[in-house]
Design an enzyme around this catalytic site. Structure first.
Site, PDB file in Angstrom:
ATOM      1  N   HIS A  29       0.844  -1.195   0.000  1.00 32.28           N
ATOM      2  CA  HIS A  29       0.000   0.000   0.000  1.00 32.28           C
ATOM      3  C   HIS A  29       0.881   1.249   0.000  1.00 32.28           C
ATOM      4  O   HIS A  29       1.251   1.761   1.068  1.00 32.28           O
ATOM      5  CB  HIS A  29      -0.907   0.006   1.231  1.00 32.28           C
ATOM      6  CG  HIS A  29      -1.819  -1.178   1.323  1.00 32.28           C
ATOM      7  ND1 HIS A  29      -1.369  -2.419   1.718  1.00 32.28           N
ATOM      8  CD2 HIS A  29      -3.153  -1.305   1.059  1.00 32.28           C
ATOM      9  CE1 HIS A  29      -2.385  -3.258   1.698  1.00 32.28           C
ATOM     10  NE2 HIS A  29      -3.467  -2.614   1.305  1.00 32.28           N
ATOM     11  N   HIS A 265      -3.882   3.481  -3.372  1.00 32.70           N
ATOM     12  CA  HIS A 265      -4.051   2.982  -2.004  1.00 32.70           C
ATOM     13  C   HIS A 265      -3.373   1.635  -1.820  1.00 32.70           C
ATOM     14  O   HIS A 265      -2.581   1.459  -0.883  1.00 32.70           O
ATOM     15  CB  HIS A 265      -5.536   2.853  -1.655  1.00 32.70           C
ATOM     16  CG  HIS A 265      -5.781   2.087  -0.389  1.00 32.70           C
ATOM     17  ND1 HIS A 265      -5.715   2.659   0.862  1.00 32.70           N
ATOM     18  CD2 HIS A 265      -6.057   0.773  -0.165  1.00 32.70           C
ATOM     19  CE1 HIS A 265      -5.940   1.741   1.788  1.00 32.70           C
ATOM     20  NE2 HIS A 265      -6.153   0.582   1.191  1.00 32.70           N
ATOM     21  N   GLU A 412     -17.616  -3.291  24.733  1.00 33.48           N
ATOM     22  CA  GLU A 412     -16.805  -4.517  24.850  1.00 33.48           C
ATOM     23  C   GLU A 412     -15.635  -4.538  23.876  1.00 33.48           C
ATOM     24  O   GLU A 412     -14.526  -4.963  24.223  1.00 33.48           O
ATOM     25  CB  GLU A 412     -17.680  -5.754  24.632  1.00 33.48           C
ATOM     26  CG  GLU A 412     -18.662  -6.035  25.758  1.00 33.48           C
ATOM     27  CD  GLU A 412     -19.990  -5.335  25.572  1.00 33.48           C
ATOM     28  OE1 GLU A 412     -20.904  -5.599  26.366  1.00 33.48           O
ATOM     29  OE2 GLU A 412     -20.106  -4.524  24.616  1.00 33.48           O
ATOM     30  N   HIS A 474     -28.573 -14.471  25.567  1.00 31.07           N
ATOM     31  CA  HIS A 474     -27.594 -14.277  26.628  1.00 31.07           C
ATOM     32  C   HIS A 474     -26.960 -15.593  27.101  1.00 31.07           C
ATOM     33  O   HIS A 474     -26.191 -15.589  28.067  1.00 31.07           O
ATOM     34  CB  HIS A 474     -28.243 -13.568  27.824  1.00 31.07           C
ATOM     35  CG  HIS A 474     -28.405 -12.094  27.624  1.00 31.07           C
ATOM     36  ND1 HIS A 474     -29.045 -11.569  26.530  1.00 31.07           N
ATOM     37  CD2 HIS A 474     -28.002 -11.027  28.367  1.00 31.07           C
ATOM     38  CE1 HIS A 474     -29.033 -10.249  26.612  1.00 31.07           C
ATOM     39  NE2 HIS A 474     -28.402  -9.896  27.711  1.00 31.07           N
TER      40      HIS A 474
END
Length: 684
Positions: A29, A265, A412, A474
């Site tokens: 890149h 890129h 999280e 859950h």
């Protein structure tokens, strides 16, 4: 001494070296290294506090290339600043087998690389963790007041980092905590692989970061070293907030026919464009550093080494003048763990009555924090449920960086990546905590922790369908197989408080990431005789057995007591049983083959019992009892009955499985897996 003309020539040298290496590798890149060379060299030459002669120097700033695809930028910098091993030959071996120049920067592989990056946004988020850890170290030791804890974390990020969700989570946390030791450069080149960022990204980044409580500086043209210099000088003056520098660059700057285009890129320039780049910036030769650039960088390395030596002299004199301070600093820097940690934690285990392993973990955590000052962490807004708050040290906040309880908020992913950054500083053993099912949100961070071999601890509670009424969203089922599938992660699922203590001891002694899986429901403690057998360090051990056992029940966590109950029923049927607790598959397979065979002799059928996916148990068991579907919402005792996790149901499944197969009557089934002749008198 800073020389603008030679600095500019050095930045152009970075451009050419990066483009040449990528062209030779036929992949890479080039766009970002060409666009960011002016800012990056100005930073490394004039502002970054580092010592190439000692890449792990305690007093150094950290540099994080969050846009890790632009790795030739950092490799070129490491070469110019004489970092160990980064020779011109290494640049020529970019992306090749065994080189120090892999496609994305790798911590522990290349001297001077402070963090493994590549997944966009992960470096940014880990940098927030670094900033937290350095703030804590300074405040905990008092070194901040003595001027020895003013290190900064410098980040180069791009449009991709700004789009990733983990960046938003982390930036919000950093602004809330007022981490003014964090300076992020945003390479605002408005190009992604698919084309213009306007295809999918049109927000006001400045307004967004101001809302996060960041100071925002702008560089109108970040391909102008003087403008970069002015912004970096301003960034040194803290206003009590983290700093974002938005720098407008042109991707592929200097390549006259590809500058500003999406193709630059992630594609090599091509031979013709590489030649045009060299002509455009006035450099000649192949993989060459001009003598004046080499001399300029060499001289700067000498200055950096002298500054580091002076800092070390003052630091050592200050610390050694106070015996208690020296002890505390050493405990943190060396992440000291007492040699008798297992015995001390065992003594702290609550074993007088049934208790959930999340609760016994919380009790043992308090003792661990007392014994291991480097233990530092928190939860994603779930500490009351995961029992992960420390009773000592208070809360880490903008007003109290010495606090040992981190409140990550409901973030999280950011929590996992920040913990990686904390561990990367080498100044703590971070722990993080949430419900086990939400480890899904952390998986990329856990994988990066494993790749980097980072010592950190995950406390995952509510570890099975026994969560009950909260229902299938859950109740973790497949998450345990996911964790076990990540190379280098040690998973520990303790059966009760004695094993919880042993699991914590192993986690603190580990040299990589460890996941502790804890229950919501109460677990009966082992008897004194059973407790005497506990040895979590081996991964698996015999907890109960008959002299002439015909079958082995192999269980983890809450299912060990279930296995003991099933064993009692099998004995009533005249079947001899061995019960094996396996808190960790990973630790067990590290044992020598003799021990493994002693625990799980190959001529005896094995039944595994775990309240989770059966995936992976076939390497240990002939019959795997688990749950290969999602859970349901109901009281956990009802779920145990419905899903077949009662002693009676376990025995029924075993009898159904082996009665049909056991033609020889020896208990081995029709798939005896002995390596040699079977000694059970069957015809296998």
């Amino acid at each position: 001494m800073y020389n603008p003309e030679l600095a500019q020539k050095s930045a152009n040298t970075i451009r050419v070296l990066a483009a040449e290496a990528i062209q030779k590798a036929k992949s890479g890149h080039p766009g970002m290294p060409l666009g960011c060379a002016d800012y990056a060299f100005t930073l490394w030459d004039k502002y970054l506090r580092h010592n190439p002669a000692d890449p792990k120097w305690l007093g150094r700033d950290r540099f994080v290339l969050s846009a890790g695809h632009g790795s030739m930028l950092i490799y070129s910098l490491l070469h110019l600043f004489n970092y160990e091993g980064m020779t011109m030959e290494q640049l020529q071996q970019f992306r090749q087998w065994g080189s120090l120049t892999p496609g994305h920067p790798e911590f522990g592989h290349t001297a001077g690389v402070d963090v493994t990056t590549g997944p966009l946004g992960s470096g940014f988020s880990s940098a927030v963790g670094m900033a937290i850890a350095l703030k804590h170290f300074g405040a905990e030791t008092g070194l901040d007041k003595a001027g020895f804890a003013d290190q900064k974390i410098y980040v180069i990020s791009g449009d991709g980092c700004m789009m990733e969700g983990c960046t938003s989570e982390s930036a919000s946390l950093a602004g809330h905590l007022k981490l003014d030791n964090l300076v992020v450069f945003y390479d605002d080149n408005t190009i992604t692989i698919e084309g213009s960022t306007n295809l999918a990204f049109s927000e006001d980044v400045e307004a967004r970061f101001k809302a996060y409580n960041w100071r925002v500086l702008r560089i109108a043209n970040a391909n102008d070293a003087a403008q970069c210099d002015a912004a970096l000088a301003e960034a040194q003056k803290s206003d009590g907030r983290p700093t974002l520098i938005i720098g407008k660059t042109s991707i592929g700057f200097g390549a006259p026919n590809k500058q500003g285009k999406a193709c630059v890129h992630g594609e090599p320039l091509g031979d013709e464009e590489l030649a045009a780049l060299k002509a455009n910036v006035g450099l000649e030769g192949s993989f060459t550093v001009a003598d004046d650039v080499r001399a300029y960088c060499d001289n700067r390395c000498k200055e950096l080494a002298a500054a580091a030596e002076a800092w070390n002299t003052k630091f050592n004199a200050f610390v050694n003048a106070d015996a208690e301070l020296a002890k505390k600093v050493n405990a943190l820097v060396n992440r000291e763990v007492p040699a008798d940690i297992t015995a001390q934690l065992m003594a702290a285990a609550p074993v007088d009555k049934p208790v959930a392993s999340r609760a016994s973990s919380g009790t043992i955590l308090q003792k661990a924090a007392e014994l291991v000052p480097a233990l530092f962490g928190g939860a994603a807004d779930l500490a009351p449920s995961t029992k992960s708050n420390l009773k000592v040290g208070g809360d880490f906040s903008a007003e109290n960086y010495a606090g040992r309880n981190l409140h990550f908020g409901i973030r999280e992913f950011a929590m996992g990546l920040a913990a990686n950054g904390m561990a990367l500083t080498g100044l703590n053993i971070p722990y993080t905590s949430t419900f086990f099912v939400f480890s899904d949100y952390m998986k990329p961070a856990i994988r990066l922790a494993a790749i980097q071999k980072l010592h950190q601890i995950y406390i995952f509670t509510h570890d099975s369908f026994y969560v009950g009424e909260d229902g299938p969203t859950h109740e973790p089922i497949e998450q345990i197989a996911m964790l076990r599938s990540i190379p280098g992660v040690t998973v520990l699922r303790p059966a009760e408080a004695h094993e919880v203590a042993g699991a914590w001891a192993e986690a603190l002694k580990a040299d990589g990431p460890v996941a502790l899986l804890m229950t919501r429901q109460d677990l009966a403690p082992f008897s004194a005789e059973q407790a005497a057998r506990v040895d979590v360090s081996k991964g698996a051990y015999v907890i109960d057995e008959d002299e002439d056992f015909q079958i082995i029940l192999l269980a983890t966590g809450s299912e060990v007591n279930l296995a003991l109950g099933a064993a009692k029923l099998l004995r009533e049927k005249g079947i001899g049983v061995r019960v094996v607790s396996m808190p960790s598959q990973e630790l067990f397979v590290k044992q020598d083959p003799e021990y493994q065979e002693d625990v799980l002799p190959c001529h005896v059928p094995v039944v595994s019992i775990e309240a989770a996916s059966t995936f992976g148990w076939n390497r240990f068991a002939n019959l795997a009892i688990g749950l290969d579907d999602f859970g349901a919402s109901a009281p956990y005792k009802v779920l145990a009955e419905k899903f077949g996790f009662t002693p009676e149901a376990i025995v029924e499944q075993i009898m159904d499985a082996f009665d049909d197969e056991d033609e020889c009557g020896c208990g081995c089934g029709d798939e005896c897996h002995c390596d040699d002749d079977c000694d059970c008198n069957c015809d296998k």
